[in-house]
Design a protein around this motif. Structure first.
Motif, PDB file in Angstrom:
ATOM      1  N   ILE A   1      -1.678   4.843  -1.254  1.00 30.07           N
ATOM      2  CA  ILE A   1      -0.379   4.607  -1.822  1.00 30.07           C
ATOM      3  C   ILE A   1      -0.192   3.627  -2.713  1.00 30.07           C
ATOM      4  O   ILE A   1      -0.702   2.487  -2.312  1.00 30.07           O
ATOM      5  N   PRO A   2      -0.077   3.673  -4.271  1.00 30.96           N
ATOM      6  CA  PRO A   2      -0.353   2.745  -5.040  1.00 30.96           C
ATOM      7  C   PRO A   2       0.869   1.494  -4.936  1.00 30.96           C
ATOM      8  O   PRO A   2       0.468   0.326  -5.361  1.00 30.96           O
ATOM      9  N   SER A   3       2.030   1.837  -4.350  1.00 32.26           N
ATOM     10  CA  SER A   3       3.113   0.579  -4.431  1.00 32.26           C
ATOM     11  C   SER A   3       3.824   0.984  -3.065  1.00 32.26           C
ATOM     12  O   SER A   3       3.789   2.190  -2.759  1.00 32.26           O
ATOM     13  N   GLN A   4       4.668   0.033  -2.626  1.00 34.97           N
ATOM     14  CA  GLN A   4       5.646   0.073  -1.651  1.00 34.97           C
ATOM     15  C   GLN A   4       6.620   1.047  -1.940  1.00 34.97           C
ATOM     16  O   GLN A   4       7.154   1.901  -1.207  1.00 34.97           O
ATOM     17  N   ASN A   5       7.077   0.988  -3.346  1.00 30.82           N
ATOM     18  CA  ASN A   5       8.025   1.982  -3.822  1.00 30.82           C
ATOM     19  C   ASN A   5       7.901   3.621  -3.873  1.00 30.82           C
ATOM     20  O   ASN A   5       8.313   4.308  -3.801  1.00 30.82           O
TER      21      ASN A   5
END
Length: 77
Positions: free
Chosen positions: A48-52
């Protein structure tokens, strides 16, 4: 359902049963945790590239030992 939840959350299920919770309460306490834990353990969230980017149901209150299991699985990938 109880056996499938126990396959993922054996420690949690055994602890709840040892504390005198009924199977119904034990299932209710651990069902969603088992779903989220299984997704983490399977590697669904490994890249996953980011929390979003995390889906809404990717988090659930879990204890330190559970997160330890998840991190160990990540290290093995």
């Amino acid at each position: 359902h109880c056996l499938s939840v126990r396959a993922v959350c054996q420690r949690e299920i055994d602890c709840d049963r040892g504390n005198g919770y009924s199977w119904k309460i034990t299932l209710l306490r651990n069902y969603w945790k088992s779903k989220v834990k299984q997704e983490w353990l399977s590697g669904k969230y490994s890249n996953i590239p980011s929390q979003n980017s995390l889906p809404e149901k990717s988090m659930y209150p879990m204890d330190v030992d559970t997160w330890g299991e998840i991190l160990e699985a990540e290290l093995e990938r």
